[in-house]
Design a protein around this motif. Sequence first.
Motif, mmCIF file in Angstrom:
data_model
loop_
_atom_site.group_PDB
_atom_site.id
_atom_site.type_symbol
_atom_site.label_atom_id
_atom_site.label_comp_id
_atom_site.label_asym_id
_atom_site.label_seq_id
_atom_site.Cartn_x
_atom_site.Cartn_y
_atom_site.Cartn_z
ATOM 1 N N VAL A 159 -1.395 70.114 -45.025
ATOM 2 C CA VAL A 159 -1.962 70.536 -43.752
ATOM 3 C C VAL A 159 -3.332 71.162 -43.983
ATOM 4 C CG1 VAL A 159 -1.646 71.991 -41.719
ATOM 5 C CG2 VAL A 159 0.335 70.911 -42.806
ATOM 6 N N VAL A 160 -4.316 70.685 -43.247
ATOM 7 C CA VAL A 160 -5.673 71.227 -43.344
ATOM 8 C C VAL A 160 -5.849 72.377 -42.359
ATOM 9 C CG1 VAL A 160 -8.124 70.715 -43.088
ATOM 10 C CG2 VAL A 160 -6.597 69.014 -44.074
ATOM 11 N N SER A 161 -5.382 72.199 -41.144
ATOM 12 C CA SER A 161 -5.550 73.232 -40.134
ATOM 13 C C SER A 161 -4.471 73.080 -39.077
ATOM 14 C CB SER A 161 -6.940 73.153 -39.492
ATOM 15 O OG SER A 161 -7.104 71.915 -38.824
ATOM 16 N N GLY A 162 -4.315 74.129 -38.266
ATOM 17 C CA GLY A 162 -3.324 74.109 -37.214
ATOM 18 C C GLY A 162 -1.935 74.408 -37.734
ATOM 19 N N SER A 163 -0.964 74.246 -36.885
ATOM 20 C CA SER A 163 0.419 74.522 -37.261
ATOM 21 C C SER A 163 1.328 73.575 -36.503
ATOM 22 C CB SER A 163 0.790 75.975 -36.951
ATOM 23 O OG SER A 163 0.613 76.238 -35.557
ATOM 24 N N GLY A 164 2.610 73.583 -36.837
ATOM 25 C CA GLY A 164 3.565 72.713 -36.183
ATOM 26 C C GLY A 164 4.867 72.655 -36.936
ATOM 27 N N ALA A 165 5.663 71.641 -36.647
ATOM 28 C CA ALA A 165 6.942 71.442 -37.322
ATOM 29 C C ALA A 165 7.263 69.953 -37.299
ATOM 30 C CB ALA A 165 8.042 72.235 -36.632
ATOM 31 N N TYR A 166 8.044 69.519 -38.283
ATOM 32 C CA TYR A 166 8.444 68.120 -38.313
ATOM 33 C C TYR A 166 9.906 68.004 -38.728
ATOM 34 C CZ TYR A 166 7.954 67.974 -43.476
ATOM 35 O OH TYR A 166 8.092 68.180 -44.824
#
Length: 795
Positions: free
Chosen positions: A175-182
Motif C-alpha cells: 500500500v502506497v497511500s490510503g487505507s482499507g480492507a480486503y
Amino acid sequence: MTTVVAAGLTEAEVAARVAEGKTNDVPTRAARSVSDIVRANVFTRINAILGVLFIIVLSTGSVINGAFGLLIIANSAIGIIQELRAKATLDKLAIVGQAKPLVRRLTRSGPVSRPMMPSEVVLDDIIELGPGDQIVVDGAVVEENNLEVDESLLTGEADPIAKDPGDEVMSGSFVVSGSGAYRATKVGREAYAAKLAEEASKFTLVKSELRNGINKILQFITYLLVPAGLLIIYTQLFTTGAGWRESVLRMVGALVPMVPEGLVLMTSIAFAVGVIRLGRRQCLVNELPAIEGLARVDVVCADKTGTLTENGMRVADLKPLDHADVGSILAQLAADDPRPNASMQAIAEAYKMPPGWTATASAPFKSATKWSGTSYDGHGNWVIGAPDVLLDPSSPVAEEAERIGSKGLRVLLLGSSDRPVDDRAAPGNVTPAALVVLEQRVRPDARDTLDYFASQKVSIKVISGDNAVSVGAVAGALGLEGETMDARQLPEDPERLAETLEECTTFGRVRPDQKRAMVHALQSHGHTVAMTGDGVNDVLALKDADIGVAMGAGSPASRAVAQIVLLDNKFATLPHVVGEGRRVIGNIERVSNLFLTKTVYSVLLASLVGLAGLASEIFDTDPLPFPFQPIHVTIAAWFTIGIPAFILSLAPNNERAHPGFVRRVMTSALPSGIIIGIATFVSYLVAYEGRQASVEDQTQASTAALITLLVTAVWVLAVVARPYEWWRVALVAVSGLAYVVIFSIPLAQKLFMLDPSNLEVTAIALVIGVIGAALIEVAWWVQGSVLGERRRLWK
C-alpha cells in the motif's frame, strides 16, 4: 470515505477453514528440512571421490593409509552443524522480523482487529490495510479510503494503482497511500507471490561474486586434474613393476591431494558463521550474499528519517499565522487519520481534544505530493504538508519555514484550501494558518557510523523527502561535508544526474521515483550502492540497490524487499555487517590460496612423475614410483592447510574488499604451487636410488620429498597469514613445530612410514626446501608489484 462493511470471520468459521486446510501454509524462510541439509552435506561430489579412493585403499589392507577418509566425516559433520545453526538463527529472526497483517475477526463483543502471523490467515479473512503494509495473500477489496497499491514488484508497473471495492489485490504488492480492507480469496501456495517468496527465502549462496569465483577455480582444477590423474594412474599401475598394493597406494597418494576437499566447505562455514554472528546483533540476513555484497559497497544512500534520526518526533513549537483555533484543527486532522505517520502521531500526542467535526472528504499523505488533508462539513478544507510545496517558495511564510528548517527541524504548514481535498486540482490556493515545528532526535550512534564509512572511503548520500535546508542542517551536524540540493532541481538525464550525485552529498524533497533513479545513476558510474530506509517511499530504491537495508520498525513492504533487516533499528549495526563481509571475503581468499596451491603442486608433481614413467618406457630406464602414500599427503595437509584454513576462515579481518578475487588467487597460488611441485620433485630425484633401492631407501627418498614439500608449504602458510599479528605468527610457528615433533618421535615415524635417519639426504631436502621457500617469498613481493598492492609484513 467508507464505513466498515465486513465484520470478519467468527472463531467457529476460522476453525472450520483450518480443518479444511484452507490456511496460509506457505513455508517460512530457510525452509530446508534437516534431512535435506544432511543429504546435501553428505552426498557431495568431493565426498564421492574421496569415498571411492578410501574403499580402494582399504582393499589393500593398509588401514592407516585410509586416514584421509576421516575427511568425509569431518566435512559432512561440520557442514551439517553449521548450516543447522544458521537455519535456527534465520528462522528465529525471521519470525521476529515478519510482517504481521492486521486481521479483523468477529467476537461476541463485535469486530476486533489484531496483528497475526501470515500463517494464521485463513480463507475469507478480512485484512486491514494502511500505508506501507504488505499484502500477504491475494484478495478482493471490501473497504477503501483513497487506497492506492504499488504492484511494481510483481508487474513492473511503476505508478500506484487506485483500488475500489471489488478490485483484486495481489500478494507481494504494498500500500502506497490510503487505507482499507480486503477479503482473502487465495491463501497458501495458491497466492500469486507464494512461490516466488518460497524460492527467494531459501538458505542459498547464489549470485555471490565470491561463490562464482570459487566455481571458476574449481573448473580450472578439473581441467588440470583429469589428464594428470589419468597419467599417474597409468604409470603407477603399469610401468613401475611394483606389487599391486604398493602401486595402488601410490596412485591414491597422488590423487587425494588433487581434490580441494575443504574449499567449498570453508566458504559455506564462513557464510553460516556470519549469519549467526549477525543474528546475535539482531540483524536478519534475507539473502546470504548480502553479507559479502555490503563489504564491496562504496556508496551508501541513507534516508534521514528513521536512519540518521530516530523514528519518534515531538512538536517543538507552533506558530499561528491567523486567529483560527489551530490547536483544535490539528487535533481533528490527527484524529481523522486512520494510519498516521510519524509527524501526525506527534501532532496527535500534542493536541488531544478534537472538536468533533464531520469529515466529508480526505486525502492521505503521499511521498510524491508531500501533503494530506480533510474537508469538513461547515468547517472548510484543511491541508497540512510541506510549506515549500503548498506555498510559493518565495512567499514570506515559506521563507520563514526554511529559516526554521535550517536548524535541522521539520516544519509543516497548516492551511485552508479553496476546494475540497479530493478535488482533482487540490490543494488549490492555500491560505496559511500555522507553522508546526517538529523536532527529531539524531541517533546517538549516527555520527560514529558515518565516521566509520568515511574512514573506509565509502561515500554517504543523504536522501530525504524533507526540506533540503533541514536535511542539510542534520547532515552538517553529523559532520558530513558536501553540497545540499533540492531534488526538484535534479536533471532528468541519467548521465547528468549521475554527475550531480558525484558532486553533492545531501538531497531534500526527493520523490520515491527519484530515489530509484538516483540509485540507477550511481550504479551506471560503476558504484556498488547500498540503500537504507524504513518507509514505503524507500521500497523501490531498496529493491534496485545492490544491497537494501531496512529498519525493523519500518514498513512491512520495506522489510520484505531488503536483503538485510536491522531488527534493533540501529544504524550502527551496519559497520558490523560490513565487518562480517570483509571477514568472509578476506579469509576465504586466504583459504583459497592454500587449497589451490595444494592442488597445483599435487597436479604438477603427479604430471612430472607420470611423464618420467612414460620416459622410462620409451628409453628403457628405471620407472619412477610416486613418492607419497596416502598417509603422507594426509599429514602434509593437517598443519599446512586443514587446521590453519579453518582458523583463518573464521578470524577477524577488516581489510577492504577489492574486486578481482579469482585473478589475485590465481596469481598467488600458481607460482607457489609450481615452486613446491618442482622443489619436491627435485628433492625426490636426488634421494631416489632407482629400481634397485631397498624398501628403506625408498622410504628415505619419500621422507626427503615430504620434508621439502612441508618446508615450502609451511612458508606458503606464512605468506598467506600476512599481515602478521601475534596469533598469526603463533599459528605458523605451531604448524611448523608440529611437523618437527612428528618427525622426531619414533612411534610417529613408524606409524606414518617416515625415515629421516639418513642425515645427508635429509639435509639436502631441507636445503632444497629453504630455496623453494625463498623463491615463494620473492614471488609474493613480485605479485604485489604486478597487482599494484602494497605488501605489509605486520599490521
